[in-house]
Design an enzyme around this catalytic site. Structure first.
Site, short mmCIF file in Angstrom:
data_model
loop_
_atom_site.label_atom_id
_atom_site.label_comp_id
_atom_site.label_asym_id
_atom_site.label_seq_id
_atom_site.Cartn_x
_atom_site.Cartn_y
_atom_site.Cartn_z
N MET A 44 50.83 -12.17 51.87
CA MET A 44 50.89 -11.38 50.71
C MET A 44 50.71 -9.93 51.10
SD MET A 44 48.28 -14.34 49.04
CE MET A 44 47.41 -14.28 50.62
N ASP B 6 49.51 -24.32 55.10
CA ASP B 6 48.44 -25.08 55.23
C ASP B 6 47.57 -24.99 54.19
OD1 ASP B 6 46.95 -26.36 57.46
OD2 ASP B 6 45.49 -25.02 56.39
N THR C 227 51.51 -23.06 59.04
CA THR C 227 51.43 -22.23 58.24
C THR C 227 52.28 -21.24 58.50
OG1 THR C 227 49.63 -20.67 57.63
CG2 THR C 227 49.99 -20.88 60.00
N ASP D 32 52.69 -26.40 44.35
CA ASP D 32 52.77 -25.20 44.19
C ASP D 32 54.15 -24.68 44.04
OD1 ASP D 32 50.21 -24.30 44.64
OD2 ASP D 32 50.26 -23.63 46.44
N LYS E 15 51.24 -21.01 41.91
CA LYS E 15 50.59 -19.91 42.10
C LYS E 15 51.78 -19.21 43.16
CE LYS E 15 46.26 -19.71 42.61
NZ LYS E 15 45.73 -19.28 41.06
C1 SAM Z 1 49.28 -17.46 49.12
S1 SAM Z 1 49.92 -17.55 50.53
C2 SAM Z 1 49.88 -19.20 51.05
C3 SAM Z 1 50.06 -19.34 52.57
C4 SAM Z 1 50.28 -20.90 52.98
N1 SAM Z 1 49.10 -21.49 52.53
C5 SAM Z 1 50.31 -20.69 54.40
O1 SAM Z 1 49.79 -21.37 55.26
O2 SAM Z 1 51.29 -20.44 54.82
C6 SAM Z 1 51.53 -16.91 50.10
C7 SAM Z 1 51.99 -15.88 51.23
O3 SAM Z 1 52.45 -16.70 52.24
C8 SAM Z 1 53.52 -16.06 53.01
N2 SAM Z 1 54.65 -17.29 53.16
C9 SAM Z 1 54.48 -18.45 52.69
N3 SAM Z 1 55.50 -19.12 53.20
C10 SAM Z 1 56.28 -18.16 53.66
C11 SAM Z 1 57.66 -18.23 54.11
N4 SAM Z 1 58.38 -19.54 54.15
N5 SAM Z 1 58.28 -17.20 54.71
C12 SAM Z 1 57.59 -15.80 54.64
N6 SAM Z 1 56.42 -15.78 54.15
C13 SAM Z 1 55.72 -16.87 53.59
C14 SAM Z 1 53.86 -14.87 52.15
O4 SAM Z 1 53.24 -13.79 52.56
C15 SAM Z 1 53.25 -15.33 50.92
O5 SAM Z 1 53.06 -14.10 50.25
#
Ligand code: SAM
Length: 253
Positions: free
Chosen positions: A172, A92, A120, A37, A59
């Site tokens: 998001m 995750d 996560t 990703d 994505k």
């Molecule tokens: C499609 S979701 C994926 C989440 C991922 N599977 C997880 O468990 O963290 C993407 C969102 O996760 C959050 N996100 C993921 N990594 C981040 C980071 N390092 N710092 C801040 N927000 C993060 C943001 O809100 C982003 O828009």
């Protein structure tokens, strides 16, 4: 992992490569191909051994993304060609990562798969920003919420989200800040409810902005659109000030 034909859905964590699990690292090192990703950090991609094929199937909010069907088709095709495939995802795979959909497709095609959990964003960002997600007497529950609540019809659960004594973590949520603010205020959340906006949490580019629910949309609009942003909302955000002050004071002493 005995049969070479195998797909491992691997959580890469929030960005800091040291937050990758040993199991994730081993899966990456043994892969023939890694399908990743856009959210996976460059530092983690650097751990993919030379010679392992890598394919970006991004994505990412606000940018051109691969279609989920195309990602699933690719995973099936690569596995059927005899590859040991790692599907590497930010955070995750089963938290807003569409890992469940990919697992269902693999099951339907009789392709063996396994899942390696990742840290996560909620857990990684909270630790990195020094915001305890639960705290005795302050928050007894944590709810992980997608910012796209109104997609696919009107969301009816705002009053449950507005209950006191819990922490809300919006993934998001940045583009939806105005809707979140308006709906939570309408459900009787106080204007003064503290919010932390954590951008690129756990990485060198981490940036933290604190605000209040009543100013959420205005604060979000002022943030430069760069890395992913997580929103932590609840009284626990106030604990951060005390924790950072204490650490600074200890460093001086
Ligand atoms: C499609 S979701 C994926 C989440 C991922 N599977 C997880 O468990 O963290 C993407 C969102 O996760 C959050 N996100 C993921 N990594 C981040 C980071 N390092 N710092 C801040 N927000 C993060 C943001 O809100 C982003 O828009």
């Amino acid at each position: 992992m005995t049969s070479p034909i195998h797909v491992t859905l691997v959580g890469a964590g929030p960005g800091d490569p040291e937050l990758l699990t040993l199991k994730a690292l081993r899966a990456i090192e043994r892969a023939d191909v890694v399908v990743y990703d856009s959210l996976v950090s460059p530092d983690i991609l650097a751990l993919i051994p030379t010679g392992v094929k890598r394919i970006e199937m991004g994505k990412r909010c606000g940018r051109a993304s691969a279609r989920q069907e195309d990602i699933c088709t690719l995973l099936v095709r690569l596995a059927r060609a005899g590859n040991r495939v790692v599907r590497l995802k930010g955070g995750d795979p089963f938290i807003f990562g569409r890992g469940g959909e990919e697992a269902l497709v693999l099951r339907r095609h009789h392709i063996p798969f396994s899942v390696v959990p990742g840290i996560t964003a909620a857990l990684g960002c909270a630790a990195s920003a020094l915001v305890p997600l639960t705290h005795r007497g302050v928050a007894r529950a944590v709810t992980l919420v997608t910012g796209h609540l109104q997609q696919g019809g009107e969301f009816k659960g705002w009053s449950a989200l507005a209950q006191a004594g819990q922490t809300l973590v919006f993934y998001m949520g940045l583009e939806q800040a105005a809707v979140i603010q308006q709906q939570l205020l309408a459900a009787d959340c106080p204007d003064s409810l503290p919010v932390a906006l954590i951008e690129s949490g756990t990485t060198a580019a981490q940036h933290i902005t604190t605000t209040e629910l009543g100013r959420l949309a205005a604060t979000a609009a002022g943030l430069p659109p760069s890395g992913p942003v997580l929103m932590i909302m609840g009284e626990v955000v106030r604990l951060r000030a005390g924790l950072t002050t204490t650490l600074e004071a200890l460093a001086v002493a």
